[in-house]
Scaffold this motif. Structure first.
Motif, PDB file in Angstrom:
ATOM      1  N   THR A   1       2.942  -4.939  17.491  1.00 40.17           N
ATOM      2  CA  THR A   1       2.212  -3.800  17.447  1.00 40.17           C
ATOM      3  C   THR A   1       2.569  -2.995  15.956  1.00 40.17           C
ATOM      4  O   THR A   1       1.664  -2.410  15.470  1.00 40.17           O
ATOM      5  CB  THR A   1       2.669  -2.664  18.551  1.00 40.17           C
ATOM      6  OG1 THR A   1       2.099  -3.202  19.795  1.00 40.17           O
ATOM      7  CG2 THR A   1       1.991  -1.435  18.311  1.00 40.17           C
TER       8      THR A   1
ATOM      9  N   PHE B   1       0.857  -4.909  13.229  1.00 39.42           N
ATOM     10  CA  PHE B   1      -0.456  -4.568  13.289  1.00 39.42           C
ATOM     11  C   PHE B   1      -0.932  -3.286  12.741  1.00 39.42           C
ATOM     12  O   PHE B   1      -1.714  -3.120  11.867  1.00 39.42           O
ATOM     13  CB  PHE B   1      -0.967  -4.404  14.873  1.00 39.42           C
ATOM     14  CG  PHE B   1      -2.335  -4.663  15.329  1.00 39.42           C
ATOM     15  CD1 PHE B   1      -3.473  -4.126  14.432  1.00 39.42           C
ATOM     16  CD2 PHE B   1      -2.859  -5.435  16.179  1.00 39.42           C
ATOM     17  CE1 PHE B   1      -4.713  -4.378  14.554  1.00 39.42           C
ATOM     18  CE2 PHE B   1      -4.130  -5.716  16.667  1.00 39.42           C
ATOM     19  CZ  PHE B   1      -5.119  -5.057  15.722  1.00 39.42           C
ATOM     20  N   ALA B   2      -0.058  -2.126  13.121  1.00 38.69           N
ATOM     21  CA  ALA B   2      -0.103  -1.087  12.392  1.00 38.69           C
ATOM     22  C   ALA B   2      -0.077  -1.038  10.865  1.00 38.69           C
ATOM     23  O   ALA B   2      -0.690  -0.277  10.130  1.00 38.69           O
ATOM     24  CB  ALA B   2       0.840   0.053  13.023  1.00 38.69           C
TER      25      ALA B   2
ATOM     26  N   VAL C   1      -3.116  -2.460   9.469  1.00 39.93           N
ATOM     27  CA  VAL C   1      -4.219  -1.451   9.506  1.00 39.93           C
ATOM     28  C   VAL C   1      -4.068  -0.304   8.343  1.00 39.93           C
ATOM     29  O   VAL C   1      -5.061   0.170   7.787  1.00 39.93           O
ATOM     30  CB  VAL C   1      -4.343  -0.669  10.834  1.00 39.93           C
ATOM     31  CG1 VAL C   1      -5.423   0.463  10.960  1.00 39.93           C
ATOM     32  CG2 VAL C   1      -4.845  -1.796  11.795  1.00 39.93           C
TER      33      VAL C   1
ATOM     34  N   TRP D   1      -6.687  -1.273  16.533  1.00 38.62           N
ATOM     35  CA  TRP D   1      -5.315  -1.137  16.797  1.00 38.62           C
ATOM     36  C   TRP D   1      -4.840  -0.181  17.825  1.00 38.62           C
ATOM     37  O   TRP D   1      -3.990  -0.556  18.636  1.00 38.62           O
ATOM     38  CB  TRP D   1      -4.680  -0.339  15.419  1.00 38.62           C
ATOM     39  CG  TRP D   1      -3.120  -0.244  15.388  1.00 38.62           C
ATOM     40  CD1 TRP D   1      -2.180  -1.154  15.749  1.00 38.62           C
ATOM     41  CD2 TRP D   1      -2.488   0.867  15.808  1.00 38.62           C
ATOM     42  NE1 TRP D   1      -0.931  -0.529  15.748  1.00 38.62           N
ATOM     43  CE2 TRP D   1      -1.268   0.743  16.092  1.00 38.62           C
ATOM     44  CE3 TRP D   1      -2.973   2.255  15.887  1.00 38.62           C
ATOM     45  CZ2 TRP D   1      -0.408   1.715  16.251  1.00 38.62           C
ATOM     46  CZ3 TRP D   1      -1.991   3.193  16.159  1.00 38.62           C
ATOM     47  CH2 TRP D   1      -0.650   3.009  16.033  1.00 38.62           C
TER      48      TRP D   1
END
Length: 128
Positions: free
Chosen positions: A47, A50-51, A54, A81
């Motif tokens: 996560t 992923f952040a 983005v 996201w």
């Protein structure tokens, strides 16, 4: 028996004892909570990565001052996201029970779609 070999099933490097499962160097039974904790940390790491992706996608879009379609793709990346964050949170909460069940098929597919959407969005932004 040769000098360098240990008997099977005993000692620190041998297999598990009868009925006790795998044993460590001290002979203690393996901690059953270790695997869910590693899985929980893996979801958190994914996560966070992923952040970061983005954020880089949004930064590149804002920095270049591209057309509105690039902003739409950056917003799509942020939305995807958030969906992935919800999936990860749901899975992390499911790991809090003593014997967590396997990851559901729908959740796995949704996580895979989310994970593939952001790099594809980034490639589209980069090519435009």
């Amino acid at each position: 028996m040769s000098a360098g070999r240990r008997p099977r099933g005993g000692g620190a490097a041998g297999g598990g004892a009868a009925g006790g499962g795998p044993r460590g160097a001290e002979g203690a039974v393996r901690d059953p909570a270790a695997q869910p904790e590693r899985t929980r940390m893996a979801w958190r790491r994914t996560t966070l990565a992923f952040a970061a992706v983005v954020a880089l996608l949004a930064r590149g879009t804002v920095h270049d001052g591209g057309p509105p379609r690039q902003y739409a793709l950056a917003a799509l990346g942020a939305l995807v996201w958030l969906v992935f964050l919800a999936l990860a949170h749901r899975r992390i909460r499911a790991l809090d029970v003593p014997r967590p069940g396997p990851l559901g098929t729908r959740t796995a597919y949704a996580a895979a779609v989310c994970t593939l959407t952001v790099p594809i969005s980034g490639m589209v932004v980069w090519l435009w």
